[in-house]
Design an enzyme around this catalytic site. Structure first.
Site, short mmCIF file in Angstrom:
data_model
loop_
_atom_site.label_atom_id
_atom_site.label_comp_id
_atom_site.label_asym_id
_atom_site.label_seq_id
_atom_site.Cartn_x
_atom_site.Cartn_y
_atom_site.Cartn_z
N SER A 1 0.79 -1.18 -0.09
CA SER A 1 -0.52 0.06 0.20
C SER A 1 0.78 1.36 -0.27
O SER A 1 1.94 1.30 0.43
CB SER A 1 -0.89 -0.02 1.00
OG SER A 1 -1.71 -1.48 1.26
N CYS A 2 0.51 2.18 -0.49
CA CYS A 2 0.50 3.35 -0.25
C CYS A 2 -0.98 4.56 0.12
O CYS A 2 -1.32 3.80 0.27
CB CYS A 2 1.69 4.15 -1.30
SG CYS A 2 0.92 3.83 -2.81
N LYS A 3 -0.54 5.72 -0.40
CA LYS A 3 -1.47 6.38 -0.84
C LYS A 3 -2.62 5.92 -1.75
O LYS A 3 -3.96 5.66 -1.33
CB LYS A 3 -1.17 8.22 -0.69
CG LYS A 3 -3.00 8.92 -0.91
CD LYS A 3 -2.11 10.53 -0.56
CE LYS A 3 -1.76 11.14 -1.86
NZ LYS A 3 -1.53 11.61 -1.75
#
Length: 945
Positions: A862-864
């Site tokens: 995940s990231c933003k």
């Protein structure tokens, strides 16, 4: 496979049976009947002529499909750029999956360009060639050599070689005129493999009711021993992106409606408490109305299976996870069994619509708990800690579940008595005793007793026993409770195991017919009447709850004693007795007598259980009323935020669980681990600990932690219809169960423990390392303690999981890897890295990911928005796996990485999200990135993300 079977979704299916009944598996969930064979081919060029005769071209090939009906070109794929080579061999292949609306007559146009720069924005046309899919399939060795036509149609521009690739099939053919950048290396038409079991799109585990809209990419890379491996990426959307949040919204609405009804049933309250109740009910009404509106909006959406990153702050989609996709890399290597590696990519679960001005859940909850005591004083409430609130919810949930179960088991006991079955009677009694004991232990808590007193104090006309001497203050209810002398000993001490003689003597007020009497004494001799749980305008007896609670165990002991007595009499019948006595026994004890003697005791037990449930339900509802009253409005806003974040996290987890289950259906070691211990779900996060992203990380931490309240259950689907194979969610906020239906034939192959409905646990862990320019600021001038605490805490959880796993499951059940390092050694290295003060220590993520795969776990990245940094991480992990597990040549590592980032599934993910094939980075940002996380030149730029 040589025996006519193929591996569909990792479940064995006899292809002869399928041929006899071709429609048999069309809708069987993980199985789909193929429409057209999948066509994949590689490309190479010979003797290319650049526009400038003194230089070699930087070649790339653009692939387009000519629509035979509309007669126009549709762009389909593009290779990477091979620099300064007139005989380029392209590592990026072309794939037409079975879903592609094509036919053997479909025309494919290949256009070769000389790229002046890596952005491909400035390039010159070298030549083109056209062929049909049928030409390739009919060609000898399924290989075509086509002449390239220049723009004027006169000049010879070289040739292009099209070679069909077959995943899992090997054919070593030397092609002398196709060379790589490394002299003397020869390339086979297709790659070698010891395995003949194909897992193409039509029989891929990622099919059926949950995964859809695949995007496939294919590559060929060289190994250290100069062989070639074939690599395929496949990315898919997941229908659970929408179906799980919609089910959760329905459950939230149902739970809150039930809470409002419970508040109404509290009865008459003093004006102060009645006003608070009305305000709390109004707040619940607002949440219910908001959730109903959101659910109605989601029901209008059809055909979508993912939420693009540009919609992350949209109100109507706030419960939907951002950009949720699955990605699988499948590798066919020389003389080795095919392997595949899965990852779920999803935007960090966070409340983007609500924003992060005041931080995320972790900070907001900490602040809220610190302030709640002052709220409770202002609202004249008792302060209940989070543990007390959780206990109240647990009691409500448990008694609601156990009460109907005890009633059902009591009826089974009477049925066994009716049938005069001693074994049946023993079994029914054991089950009834177990559940009743669990029921009594659930209520063995001072919280219930103190809450009943607090509720009584909130009634009009409250009078305390010792009011004249010591007035009871609301704030003292939780801290000082008078205990009854005898009733506070565990009322289940005489439960199954059992020696009921001692407890029966004490319980003559409850039943006195153990010696065969057909009557029961109820209370003071009158019939049992359900009184109000809390008496009005009467002196409150603080020991009443102890008596009511203990009566359940005493009633059960009466039942146990009667069953023992009946069985003892039955055994005595087997002994020789005088004929007259035998006649008397037969006359006085016919088979129906067992039921008649047990019925009054069982009825009394059910009545006592019901009475306890009513009191406990009111008491716990009052606890939750006070908790809600002293948290207006902040507590309700936090609950909504937590609901949003949890919904996104659960959708991702359910997607990963189903993906892992489908992949492991034939792995008995995995299935054993699944039901004995459970699976680890490792979330990798690349968020920075600065500005808004620190709020996202605080949301994500709580959302991932809340997944510990989730269990999974495998069920047998009612039919093989796709709608009956969708996972279902049930439960309440304190505990949810996700039911995963499987087709009957598949379900029957599972271990008995799983088929019997054993809850399957998942252990979520989160590791975060920020890598962007904002993390640079945080490390130099800010605070990274949140990241350090998260990594340390989750390392300890991962270590505890491995300890539990190694104690219960043989390590032979875990998958084998080429890299020799064992898990214990990896854990030690991870622990050292977690405590080491090192900037952007991405080794934490690499080691945690490796451990997860070694433990048969579920990987998440995940990231933003799961679009840019996530793409860098996923492609880096894939190339690292090719290097470590499949001997990818070091000379090909960077080329492989560039291929995947430039033309692979991840750039297609970017295109799906923002309609642009550019990662949202700029040069200044990338200077702060670790080098291995930087995209190829020409693939990034300033775009709206």
């Amino acid at each position: 496979m040589e025996d006519g079977t193929q591996q569909l979704g990792h479940c064995m299916v006899d292809m002869k049976e399928l041929s006899a009944n071709p429609e048999g598996l069309t809708a069987a969930g993980v199985f789909l009947t193929p429409k057209l064979p999948q066509v994949e081919f590689s490309l190479a060029c010979n003797d290319l002529v650049a526009s400038g005769r003194d230089r070699k071209p930087n070649a790339l090939v653009q692939v387009a499909v000519i629509d035979p009906h509309k007669q126009h070109l549709v762009s389909h794929a593009c290779t990477e750029i091979v620099e300064a080579n007139k005989d380029p061999l392209f590592l990026t292949g072309v794939t037409f999956p079975s879903e592609y609306p094509g036919s053997p007559e479909t025309l494919v146009k290949l256009s070769v360009y000389d790229a002046k720069d890596k952005s491909q924005e400035s390039s010159s046309f070298l030549g083109c060639a056209t062929f049909s899919v049928g030409d390739l399939l009919r060609a000898k060795d399924e290989r075509l050599t086509l002449s390239l036509r220049s723009s004027d149609g006169v000049c010879a521009a070289g040739t292009v070689v099209v070679s069909r690739l077959k995943m899992g099939e090997m054919e070593e053919v030397d092609v002398d005129h196709i060379t790589t950048d490394i002299p003397s290396h020869k390339c086979p038409l297709v790659c070698e493999s010891a395995s003949h079991a194909c897992i193409d799109r039509e029989n891929n585990p990622l099919t059926g009711p949950v995964f859809k809209n695949p995007i496939c990419k294919v590559y060929r890379f060289q190994t250290v021993d100069s062989k070639w491996m074939l690599v395929r990426e496949q990315m898919e959307e997941c229908t659970l992106s929408f179906s799980i949040p919609k089910q959760l919204l329905s459950l939230y609405i149902q739970e809150d409606l039930s809470r409002v009804q419970d508040l109404k049933e509290l009865g008459e309250l003093s004006p102060h408490w009645d006003n608070l109740r009305k305000e709390v009910m109004t707040r619940y009404g607002g949440i219910i109305s908001s959730y109903q509106e959101t659910l109605a909006e989601l029901d209008k959406i059809t055909g979508h299976s993912f939420k693009p990153s540009c919609c992350k702050a949209q109100k109507s989609l706030e419960f939907i996870p951002i950009n949720l996709h699955t990605q699988r890399m499948r590798v066919t290597c020389p003389r080795k069994t095919d392997a595949f590696y899965d990852v779920v990519t999803v935007g960090a679960p966070a409340a983007h619509f609500q924003g992060f001005k005041c931080g995320g859940l972790q900070r907001l909850l900490s602040r809220y708990e610190a302030e709640k005591k002052s709220f409770s004083t202002a609202y004249q409430c008792i302060y209940y800690s989070p543990e007390h609130t959780a206990k109240a919810q647990e009691v409500l949930s448990t008694v609601s579940l156990l009460q109907p179960l005890i009633t059902s088991l009591a009826d089974q006991l009477l049925q066994a008595a009716q049938e005069h079955s001693s074994p049946g009677l023993r079994d029914a009694l054991k089950n009834l005793s177990d559940k009743t004991e669990q029921f009594v232990h659930t209520l063995k808590d001072e919280l219930v007793k103190s809450a009943l007193l607090a509720l009584h104090a909130a009634q009009p006309g409250y009078i305390s026993k010792n009011q004249k001497q010591t007035p009871v203050q609301g704030g003292q209810h939780q801290g000082h409770i008078h205990r009854g002398s005898d009733q506070n000993q565990s009322p289940v001490q005489g439960l199954p195991g059992h020696s009921p003689a001692t407890s029966i003597t004490d319980s003559t007020a409850v039943c006195n017919n153990v010696e065969g009497s057909q009557t029961t004494t109820r209370g003071e001799g009158g019939p049992l009447k359900h009184q109000d749980s809390i008496p009005h305008h009467k002196e409150y007896d603080e020991e009443e709850w102890d008596r009511v609670w203990a009566n359940v165990a005493k009633c059960l002991n009466c039942v146990i004693a009667m069953v023992d007595k009946l069985q003892e009499e039955d055994n005595n019948k087997q002994e020789p007795v005088p004929e007259q006595q035998l006649a008397d026994v037969i006359t006085s004890h016919n088979p129906g007598d067992w039921r008649e003697q047990l019925r009054p005791l069982v009825t009394r037990l059910k009545e006592c259980v019901m009475e306890v449930v009513e009191k406990a339900k009111r008491a716990m509802t009052f606890v939750l009323l006070q908790e809600a009253a002293c948290s207006i409005p902040q507590g309700f806003l936090l609950q909504q935020r937590r609901d949003v974040v949890f919904s996104q996290a659960l959708a991702a987890l359910a997607c990963g669980f189903v993906m892992r289950l489908y992949a492991g259906m034939q792995d008995q070691g995995f299935l054993r681990q699944l039901h004995l211990v459970g699976l680890v779900a490792q979330f990798e996060s690349l968020l920075s600990t600065y500005s808004e992203e620190i709020g996202m990380l605080e949301d994500m931490e709580v959302g991932i932690s809340d997944l510990q309240r989730v269990t999974f259950q495998i069920t047998e689907a009612k039919t093989d219809d796709l709608s009956d194979l969708q996972p279902l969610v049930c439960g309440r906020r304190d505990h949810f169960t996700v039911e995963v239906p499987l087709p009957r034939l598949v379900f029957q192959t599972l271990p008995e423990e799983i088929k019997e409905g054993k809850p399957l646990r998942v252990f979520p862990v989160l590791f975060n390392v920020g890598i962007n320019e904002q993390q640079t600021i945080a490390e130099r001038f800010g605070d990274i303690s949140l990241q350090e605490r998260i990594n340390q805490r989750n390392f300890e959880m991962l270590e505890a999981y491995y300890k539990s796993l190694s104690e219960q499951v043989p390590l032979e059940c875990l998958p084998c890897f080429q890299t020799p390092t064992d898990i214990k050694e990896l854990l030690e290295t991870l622990g050292q890295n977690v405590v080491t003060k090192k900037r952007k220590n991405v080794e934490i993520l690499w080691i945690a990911g490796t451990i997860c795969r070694r433990l048969n776990g579920i990987r998440f990245t995940s990231c933003k928005s799961a679009k840019d940094r996530t793409s860098m991480s996923v492609t880096l992990e894939q190339c690292a796996l090719l290097r470590d597990e499949h001997q990818l040549s070091k000379d090909f590592f960077i080329r492989a990485l560039d291929c995947m980032r430039r033309e692979g599934c991840r750039i297609e993910n970017v295109q799906k999200n923002i309609k642009c094939r550019k990662y949202a980075f700029n040069m200044l940002q990338l200077m702060a990135f670790p080098k291995c996380y930087r995209p190829p030149e020409g693939t990034y730029g300033k775009v709206d993300s």
